[in-house]
Design an enzyme around this catalytic site. Structure first.
Site, PDB file in Angstrom:
ATOM      1  N   ASN A  82       0.801  -1.230   0.000  1.00 56.16           N
ATOM      2  CA  ASN A  82       0.000   0.000   0.000  1.00 56.16           C
ATOM      3  C   ASN A  82       0.833   1.279   0.000  1.00 56.16           C
ATOM      4  OD1 ASN A  82      -2.241  -1.631   0.156  1.00 56.16           O
ATOM      5  ND2 ASN A  82      -2.404  -1.506   2.385  1.00 56.16           N
ATOM      6  N   HIS A  83       0.466   2.209  -0.848  1.00 53.98           N
ATOM      7  CA  HIS A  83       0.987   3.575  -0.803  1.00 53.98           C
ATOM      8  C   HIS A  83      -0.135   4.464  -0.266  1.00 53.98           C
ATOM      9  CE1 HIS A  83       4.373   3.137  -4.045  1.00 53.98           C
ATOM     10  NE2 HIS A  83       4.218   2.020  -3.354  1.00 53.98           N
ATOM     11  N   LEU A  84       0.202   5.719   0.042  1.00 52.94           N
ATOM     12  CA  LEU A  84      -0.854   6.675   0.427  1.00 52.94           C
ATOM     13  C   LEU A  84      -1.751   6.888  -0.795  1.00 52.94           C
ATOM     14  CD1 LEU A  84       1.364   9.383   2.195  1.00 52.94           C
ATOM     15  CD2 LEU A  84      -0.110   7.696   3.315  1.00 52.94           C
ATOM     16  N   THR A  90       1.373   9.659  -4.753  1.00 59.33           N
ATOM     17  CA  THR A  90       1.528   8.342  -4.123  1.00 59.33           C
ATOM     18  C   THR A  90       3.004   7.951  -4.041  1.00 59.33           C
ATOM     19  OG1 THR A  90       1.201   7.326  -6.291  1.00 59.33           O
ATOM     20  CG2 THR A  90      -0.722   7.457  -4.859  1.00 59.33           C
TER      21      THR A  90
END
Ligand SMILES: CC(C)(COP(=O)(O)OP(=O)(O)OC[C@H]1O[C@@H](n2cnc3c(N)ncnc32)[C@H](O)[C@@H]1OP(=O)(O)O)[C@@H](O)C(=O)NCCC(=O)NCCS
Length: 207
Positions: A82-84, A90
């Site tokens: 997961n990235h932001l 991102t």
């Protein structure tokens, strides 16, 4: 006779591409129940390679119940992927340091939780299961599906994103099966019932 030995790696004679999965897993954050098998076209060691972005420092778990059937190329995308997503970019600046290390101060990457697969779940070829998903007992995941949401027990889902295709049985049968939890019976009782379990008349089950 009480079926195969659940504690061996390869229950089929002279065949090492189908394994009882719990006996080959090395990662303590992957927990697998008895009799769940994994079949791989090349090498069963590919299973752990297909649990992607699974980092010890995140600590998330892949939990799989008993008597599941997992086909080749099934992939699990864990939280380390997961990235932001609510930020302007991102791009993970912080991991590169050199003046960028404070990019994540006061923020954290999204955590969706463990992947939980119930019992007697059949996951078809090349399906992908995303972090945080729970798949109910008795579900079927169609070939090539990407599962992003929880799957109800005894339902068949397919597509990308995977949607419910149908329920496998009427409501009452599903309730009865979820009460029976046959996968928790002792192996003698399961063996006595295998013809009934592979039939479709729940009333024939011998208690
Ligand atoms: C889902 C599956 C079990 C079929 O179940 P079924 O009850 O026979 O269903 P049907 O073939 O009648 O199809 C029912 C619907 O599901 C859809 N469907 C079937 N497979 C699908 C898939 N992989 N992705 C998306 N939708 C699918 C069909 O298009 C059909 O849609 P419709 O009702 O709108 O026409 C089968 O397609 C499948 O994916 N099996 C997994 C095989 C596999 O990967 N085995 C690995 C070795 S163990």
């Amino acid at each position: 006779m009480t079926g195969p030995n659940k504690n061996i790696k390869f229950p089929l004679e002279n065949y090492d591409r189908l394994c009882f999965l719990k006996n080959i897993i090395k990662n303590p954050n992957i927990i697998v129940g008895d009799y769940t098998y994994y079949d791989d076209f090349e090498n069963v060691e590919n299973f752990e390679k297909n649990v992607k972005y699974h980092f010890d420092f995140v600590g998330d778990k892949l939990i799989i119940g008993k008597f599941c059937m997992i086909a080749s190329d099934v992939k699990f995308i864990m939280n380390g992927a997961n990235h932001l997503t609510n930020s302007l970019t991102t791009y993970p600046f912080a991991i590169f340091g050199n003046g960028w290390e404070n990019a994540m101060e006061g923020k954290s990457y999204p955590q969706k939780g463990n992947i939980n697969i119930g019992n007697d779940v059949w996951i078809g070829y090349n399906a992908t299961i995303m972090a945080g998903v729970t798949i109910g007992d008795g579900a079927i995941i169609a070939t090539n599906s990407t599962v992003i949401k929880d799957v109800e027990p005894y339902s068949i889902v397919g597509g990308n994103p995977a949607k419910e295709i149908k329920k496998r049985f009427p409501k009452e049968t599903i309730s009865k099966l979820l009460e029976l939890k046959w996968w928790n019976w002792d192996i003698e009782k399961i063996t006595k019932n295998i013809k009934n379990l592979t039939g479709s008349e729940i009333e024939k089950i011998i208690e």
